[in-house]
Design an enzyme around this catalytic site. Structure first.
Site, PDB file in Angstrom:
ATOM      1  N   ASN A 321      64.857 -29.638   9.796  1.00  0.00           N
ATOM      2  CA  ASN A 321      65.139 -30.843   8.996  1.00  0.00           C
ATOM      3  C   ASN A 321      64.655 -32.102   9.711  1.00  0.00           C
ATOM      4  O   ASN A 321      65.122 -33.195   9.411  1.00  0.00           O
ATOM      5  CB  ASN A 321      66.646 -30.946   8.720  1.00  0.00           C
ATOM      6  CG  ASN A 321      67.453 -31.076  10.005  1.00  0.00           C
ATOM      7  OD1 ASN A 321      67.049 -30.570  11.048  1.00  0.00           O
ATOM      8  ND2 ASN A 321      68.602 -31.740   9.945  1.00  0.00           N
ATOM      9  N   ASP A 360      66.544 -24.084  10.860  1.00  0.00           N
ATOM     10  CA  ASP A 360      67.082 -24.797  12.029  1.00  0.00           C
ATOM     11  C   ASP A 360      67.387 -26.238  11.624  1.00  0.00           C
ATOM     12  O   ASP A 360      66.576 -27.134  11.823  1.00  0.00           O
ATOM     13  CB  ASP A 360      66.077 -24.750  13.177  1.00  0.00           C
ATOM     14  CG  ASP A 360      66.644 -25.345  14.470  1.00  0.00           C
ATOM     15  OD1 ASP A 360      67.877 -25.378  14.605  1.00  0.00           O
ATOM     16  OD2 ASP A 360      65.843 -25.772  15.324  1.00  0.00           O
ATOM     17  N   PHE A 361      68.563 -26.445  11.025  1.00  0.00           N
ATOM     18  CA  PHE A 361      69.002 -27.776  10.611  1.00  0.00           C
ATOM     19  C   PHE A 361      70.015 -28.281  11.638  1.00  0.00           C
ATOM     20  O   PHE A 361      71.081 -27.702  11.806  1.00  0.00           O
ATOM     21  CB  PHE A 361      69.648 -27.736   9.227  1.00  0.00           C
ATOM     22  CG  PHE A 361      68.677 -27.509   8.091  1.00  0.00           C
ATOM     23  CD1 PHE A 361      67.310 -27.463   8.301  1.00  0.00           C
ATOM     24  CD2 PHE A 361      69.142 -27.337   6.792  1.00  0.00           C
ATOM     25  CE1 PHE A 361      66.421 -27.253   7.261  1.00  0.00           C
ATOM     26  CE2 PHE A 361      68.267 -27.136   5.740  1.00  0.00           C
ATOM     27  CZ  PHE A 361      66.904 -27.087   5.965  1.00  0.00           C
ATOM     28  N   GLU A 362      69.664 -29.357  12.318  1.00  0.00           N
ATOM     29  CA  GLU A 362      70.539 -29.925  13.342  1.00  0.00           C
ATOM     30  C   GLU A 362      70.642 -31.437  13.150  1.00  0.00           C
ATOM     31  O   GLU A 362      69.817 -32.050  12.479  1.00  0.00           O
ATOM     32  CB  GLU A 362      69.993 -29.613  14.745  1.00  0.00           C
ATOM     33  CG  GLU A 362      69.841 -28.114  15.029  1.00  0.00           C
ATOM     34  CD  GLU A 362      69.310 -27.834  16.425  1.00  0.00           C
ATOM     35  OE1 GLU A 362      69.834 -28.438  17.392  1.00  0.00           O
ATOM     36  OE2 GLU A 362      68.362 -27.032  16.553  1.00  0.00           O
ATOM     37  N   ASN A 363      71.668 -32.036  13.765  1.00  0.00           N
ATOM     38  CA  ASN A 363      71.923 -33.471  13.661  1.00  0.00           C
ATOM     39  C   ASN A 363      72.118 -33.859  12.190  1.00  0.00           C
ATOM     40  O   ASN A 363      71.351 -34.626  11.608  1.00  0.00           O
ATOM     41  CB  ASN A 363      70.778 -34.272  14.282  1.00  0.00           C
ATOM     42  CG  ASN A 363      71.185 -35.718  14.580  1.00  0.00           C
ATOM     43  OD1 ASN A 363      72.359 -36.010  14.803  1.00  0.00           O
ATOM     44  ND2 ASN A 363      70.220 -36.610  14.586  1.00  0.00           N
TER      45      ASN A 363
END
Length: 569
Positions: A321, A360-363
């Site tokens: 993202n 891989d979705f982070e923050n």
């Protein structure tokens, strides 16, 4: 005694006699009341609470408080009830008055008052459109039967609608005597709801000593004595079955040994990579959402895919993202935007012959956690139709708003083929204190919490391990210890140990080798990622019966790392 005194005494005696007679009558009345209401069966007949309600809906023999509308092929059911009792993940988006329903293999998109819909992003025409009435959205029952396998029974006399869900079973019974009575509670002193004729068929929902809680097709439900019924079998709503996923076919009993390929500016030359002994999946970081409309940018390389397949490895393309919370909030906000991302990713998978997708979705803002789950919910049937493996990366559980709390690991565990736990950065780059990137006890606790608290099956859970080490620097500045760090690969640490003739010591607290030394007037500390630490992680994954191991990232490893991680098989 004078006459007045005699008359007074006489009147008092008559009053006492009258009171005695009244008391006697009260005692008789109380006794009669007790006989009628505490000895004899209660003859009082009452109506159920739903009497007079148009199309009342029942689930498990209980009135839900909701009503249906229409009948037969025109029957529609209220969305709030369906979300509560059938599928809590049904999503309603008010901006477009759209409803999104998902199963393992189907994604249905509908809009209020429109027969045009889509199934797995392909246009279809509904026989009956969803409709909005009184602020409530109603969905066509026939569509719900097809999608979820619901059993819906309508009673022509009372209008009652009895719903059973797929896989549900209820015992059946038949009244044996003409005088069987349905009561509001499990006692003969409770009021009567209905008198049932011999042969009346009922569903038996529960038992309470010699009483049964039953329901007639008319919707009337209450208690009847078990002796007045004969059990006649059971009714089971057939559960919808779907073909095994590729993960179930290809990875059942087989451990994943994945390594991420970090691609920043350009792809590596495959010939320079060498043999990755034991690795059976590579996940290059090729794809990312780049705007609030959900568009995806690609850095994919066909030569890399060809090389990986030639080495017997699957390729699961990673979609990020961009680690941008505002972009993520916009891109996941509507079905149209989420579908734009999904369709583009699936086209890339076709174009480059990929075997899976790694999300891989982070923050991410905590408020957008539901949108992340919904994205996975919509991606799942689409990926399954393409025979793709679907995995998602999650952090260990913590109180971090942006890095942990937005993740619904329980829901994601039901949606993804694999959940990869990034069990590293226990002490991160800007940590205020020096420490291990991933101590053994911390890694173990990270996995066990998700197994126990979120009920993710062990076979779906993959242990993420670091191949990098942080060299920590501690320096006294005006009486305060300043801490900084840099990440390096395994060979760089080995060179430091050799050149400085250091002797690593096993740290019992972390399960890792440790060294420290003085350089340029400052103290350096290293909790080392090496064969010792990787062996302990392999042992941990095996002891917890996990689905495998994933390592970040390929460029940090030395040859011994692949041999050690290969022990997962």
């Amino acid at each position: 005694m004078n006459k007045r005194q005699k008359n007074g005494r006489g009147r008092a005696g008559r009053r006492r006699g009258l009171l005695r007679r009244l008391a006697g009558l009260l005692i008789i009345a109380a006794a009669a009341y007790a006989v009628i209401f505490y000895v004899l069966p209660n003859p009082l007949q009452v109506d159920p609470e739903w009497k007079g309600t148009d199309k009342p809906i029942f689930i498990k023999g209980k009135y839900t408080g909701y009503s249906a509308s229409g009948s037969g092929e025109s029957l529609v059911l209220p969305l709030p009830l369906l979300q509560k009792a059938v599928d809590s993940s049904i999503r309603y988006e008010s901006g477009t008055k759209s409803v999104i329903l998902t199963t393992d293999s189907e994604l249905l998109y509908m809009q209020a008052d429109k027969k045009a819909a889509s199934l797995n992003n392909k246009p279809i025409q509904l026989r009956l459109a969803p409709e909005e009435r009184g602020g409530i959205t109603y969905l066509p029952a026939e569509t719900l039967k097809s999608l979820y396998g619901l059993d819906v029974h309508e009673n022509a006399e009372t209008g009652a609608v009895l719903i059973m869900t797929a896989g549900e079973t209820v015992p059946l019974g038949q009244v044996q005597k003409n005088k069987a009575v349905l009561r509001t509670e499990a006692t003969i002193h409770a009021p009567v709801l209905a008198k049932m004729k011999a042969g009346t068929k009922v569903r038996i929902w529960s038992r309470q000593e010699e009483w049964l809680y039953v329901q007639m097709d008319s919707g009337y439900a209450g208690y009847v004595k078990a002796a007045e019924l004969a059990e006649t079998g059971s009714k089971t709503v057939k559960k919808k079955t779907s073909a095994p996923t590729r993960a179930e076919r290809s990875w059942d009993g087989k451990a994943v040994n994945l390594t991420w390929e970090a691609v920043y500016n350009r792809n590596p030359t495959p010939a320079s990579i060498g043999k990755l002994t034991g690795v059976n999946v590579v996940s290059p970081t090729w794809f990312k959402i780049v705007d609030g409309e959900g568009n995806v940018r690609s850095q994919a390389d066909q030569a890399y895919v060809t090389w990986a397949h030639g080495q017997g490895m699957e390729v699961w393309g990673l979609l990020s993202n961009s680690f941008d919370p505002d972009l993520t909030a916009q891109a996941l906000s509507t079905y149209e935007k989420r579908m734009r991302t999904i369709v583009q990713m699936l086209e890339y998978c076709d174009l480059y012959n990929l075997d899976g997708i790694n999300i891989d979705f982070e923050n991410v803002y905590t408020k957008d956690g539901d949108s992340v789950t919904q994205f996975m919910r919509e991606l799942k049937p689409m990926a399954q139709a393409k025979n793709l493996i679907l995995s998602i990366d999650v952090t260990p559980k913590s109180n971090s708003e942006m890095w942990s709390l937005f993740l619904d690991r329980r829901a994601l565990g039901a949606l993804a083929d694999f959940i990869i736990v990034m069990a590293y950065d226990e002490h991160w780059a800007s940590s205020p204190e020096a420490g291990s990137v991933a101590s053994l006890s911390w890694s173990q606790n990270s996995m066990e919490r998700i197994l126990e608290e979120d009920a993710v099956p062990a076979r779906k859970l993959v242990l993420g391990v670091p191949l990098y080490t942080r060299i920590w620097t501690e320096q006294k500045v005006e009486g305060t210890t300043k801490v900084s760090s840099k990440a390096v690969g395994m060979e760089a640490v080995a060179d430091i140990i050799r050149s400085k003739k250091l002797k690593p010591v096993l740290s019992k607290d972390t399960g890792q080798n440790y060294v420290e030394y003085k350089e340029d007037g400052v103290l350096r500390k290293i909790w080392i990622e090496d064969k010792v630490s990787l062996q302990s992680r392999v042992k941990l994954a095996k002891s917890l019966k996990l689905g495998g191991i994933a390592s970040w990232n390929r460029s940090f490893a030395d040859e011994a790392a692949w041999e050690t991680l290969g022990g997962i098989h």
